[in-house]
Structure formats: C-alpha cells, structure tokens
Design an enzyme around this catalytic site. Sequence first.
Site, PDB file in Angstrom:
ATOM      1  CG  HIS A 159      -1.770  -1.190   1.379  1.00  0.00           C
ATOM      2  ND1 HIS A 159      -2.962  -1.385   0.721  1.00  0.00           N
ATOM      3  CD2 HIS A 159      -1.563  -2.320   2.125  1.00  0.00           C
ATOM      4  CE1 HIS A 159      -3.473  -2.558   1.048  1.00  0.00           C
ATOM      5  NE2 HIS A 159      -2.644  -3.147   1.895  1.00  0.00           N
ATOM      6  CB  SER A 281      15.261  21.581 -13.762  1.00  0.00           C
ATOM      7  OG  SER A 281      14.453  22.735 -13.753  1.00  0.00           O
TER       8      SER A 281
END
Length: 436
Positions: A159, A281
């Site tokens: 999970h 970036s």
Amino acid sequence: MSGNKLWSKANTSTSQLIEAFTVGRDKDFDVLLAEYDVLGSLAHTEMLAAVGLLSREDLVLVQEGLKTILDEIRAGAFSIDKDVEDVHSQIELLLTKRIGEAGKKIHSGRSRNDQVAVDIKLYLRAQVLALKEEVSQLFDLLIDLSDRFRDKLLPGYTHLQIAMPSSFGLWFGAYAESLVDDLEVLAAAYQVANKNPLGSGAGYGSSFPLDREMTTKLLHFGGMNVNSVYAQMSRGKTEKIVAMGLASVAATLSKLAMDCCLYINQNFGFISFPPELTTGSSIMPHKKNPDVFELIRGKCNRIQSTPNELTLLINNLPSGYHRDLQLTKEILFPAIEEGKACLQMTRLMLSHIEIKDGILEDEKYKYLFSVEAVNELVNQGIPFREAYKQVGNQIDAGTFSFDYKKGLHHTHTGSIGNLGNEQIVKEMSIVLTKFA
C-alpha cells in the site's frame, strides 16, 4: 489515375484519391516485409518447379534474380517506387524487368492474400526471436545484479507503506522471474507465428497440385496452417497473439521503470545513476530527472494497449480476407520496435545503477522489523496472537526496537536469505528451448 497494378484489367482505373486512401501508410511498413517476401517467393518457385508448374530453366533465372534482389534489400538498396502499390508488386515487377517472361510466372498458385500472410508470419517470427534475445540479455543482467547486491537491504512496501525488510537481491530477482513468465507468453506467440499459410491462396486453396509440406520445410516453419480458410483467419489473430506477448514484457518493464522513478526520488534515495543518464531542469540546478525511465513507463503502457487496438480492428470480421487487416501492420510493427528499444534502454540504465549503502539505518524504517520481532517471540513459544499484541503495544508506547544487524533469519526459497536464483535461471533455460 492509378499507378502500376499487377491486378489491373484492361480499361480500368482507380482514382488517385481512392488509391491514396486504400494504400495509406502500407508501403512504409511493406519495406520491412521485403526480405521475407523474397524468401517466400524463393520457396514458392522451388515448389512450383518440383510439381511441374515452372521449368528448370525458368527456375534458375527466377532464383538468381530473386537472390540478387534479396542482396539489395539486405544492403539497404531497395525501395518501393511511387507508382507501385506494394512490396509484392515491386519485387515481381523488378524481377520481370530483369529476367523477362519468367518473372511473370512466380505468382502461379498464389494470391496476394497468402503472400502477405506468409510475409507477416516470417517477419513476426523473426521479431519474436529478436525480442526473445533482448529479454534474455536483460534477464541475465537482472540475475547478475540480484546476486551482486543480495546483501544490500531496502524497505519493502505494501500500500506504499513501509512493510517488511527486502533486499536489492530480492528486487532484481523478482523482475528476472517476471521475464520468465513473459517469455512463456512470447513463446506461445512464436508457436503461432511459426506456421505456414502459403498455399492457401485467397483463402480457398488452389486447383494446382501445390506441395505445401515442401514450402513449410523450405521456410523452416514448425508446421502449417492446414485449413486454407483458417490460414486467412490467422491474419490479425497472429498479430494479436504476438502483441499479447509483447504487452506482457512491456508490463514488466513499466513496473520496473516505475520502481526506479520512485527509488531515485530524494524521499527514497535508494538508487542513483551517472549524470549523463539523467536530465536536468531549466531553472532548478539540483534536478536529476529519470526521463529515460519515465519514457519507458509511458511507451510500455502504450504498448500494452496494442492487443486491445488489434481486437477492436478485427473483432467483428467474418471469415475470409478483408482490407481492414492491412491496418494491423501500422499498429503492431511500431510497437515491436518501441518494445525492443525499451528493453535496450532498460539494460543500459541498469548496467550503470548505483546502490546506496545503509538505507535501513534511517530512523523512519525502525518499524520495518516488527514482524521479525513477532516471529522471535513465537520462536520462544509465545502464541502468535499474543506476540503480535506485545509488539503492537511496544510500537504504541514508542519503546519498540530491533537490532537487524544481528542478522535476519529468512531461509525459505525465494526469501532474502535464499533468493532461489538458480531455480529461476533453470526455469528460463527451459522456456528458451520453446523457441527452437
């Protein structure tokens, strides 16, 4: 008006608009079939001579001419002329231009329907074998990484919550074994592609005494599509089954790529790659983006849609040939190339993976060993439910601790302490024999 059509009759023509629509992108993909079209014609003409439908003199001319064209194809010196409809027409016209009337005899006992069917079977068979080789190489790398990093621990998740201790040996090995199952599906696709449809004609056989067993042997097929109607029905179906095998491989690559995108993230920080394998970036100088894995994930997710797209194309077609089947090429052929590229890039990236040391020393992973603590109490004779309660109370009170450096006792097959890689390698070797 229409271009050079072998099937054209006197005083007929096709408008350029209709021709452009019906041909579509087919010639772009037909170039990929050129080699296999010649190989099919070599086998077909040898069979024609054997059953008395082609003289030995003509056979010599035809075979020499076809082999010259084959050499040109393999050298990258072949193209389909603008006014020629498809690869089959181009090769026959080129052959006839070079050797004369004998070139016009190679289509006896054959339709373009079974001609393209055998081309696609040969092409797909070769592509499945190429995929098998790529998968096999990635498998070998994953097993090597699993063995090399078997003692490097990392957290396991359920999970997306911290669950139990895992290891890089277990992680790499999991994807290696996944590829074994993927190759089982691809091996089944190989068996389907490895059947000869040649001799089925337009789908209803021929009044010529064709020797289909002979062409099956000459083309090294494992068998044939026996029923001539089914030979045509296998068009589209074969492509779909190959796409299923490809999609199975893609599903494994997509999941692996997603793991890598997570693990390279600073909040995980389990793995890294050299700067030249990541991107930056335009405004953030600290960024090292996993663009390669993101594209592998995206491309492989698209590949997994290929069987569905083929299903929507062929699902409501009755028996017999239909022009819809032409579109299978532009759906499947690019997907195969993308699949091979994703396999190659995954192998390149993992060949340069860097594993962080001491991951589990971080305080946030201390509850990772709660199950280990419960099992220790059970080994001391405490019932499981009582042991579970004791450890749970310690966690709630903030007093839980566990020294994992004393050693973890996972001994069963397929666990941290017993990866079972030898069994996985053995399973892979068995699967690989199915491509013989």
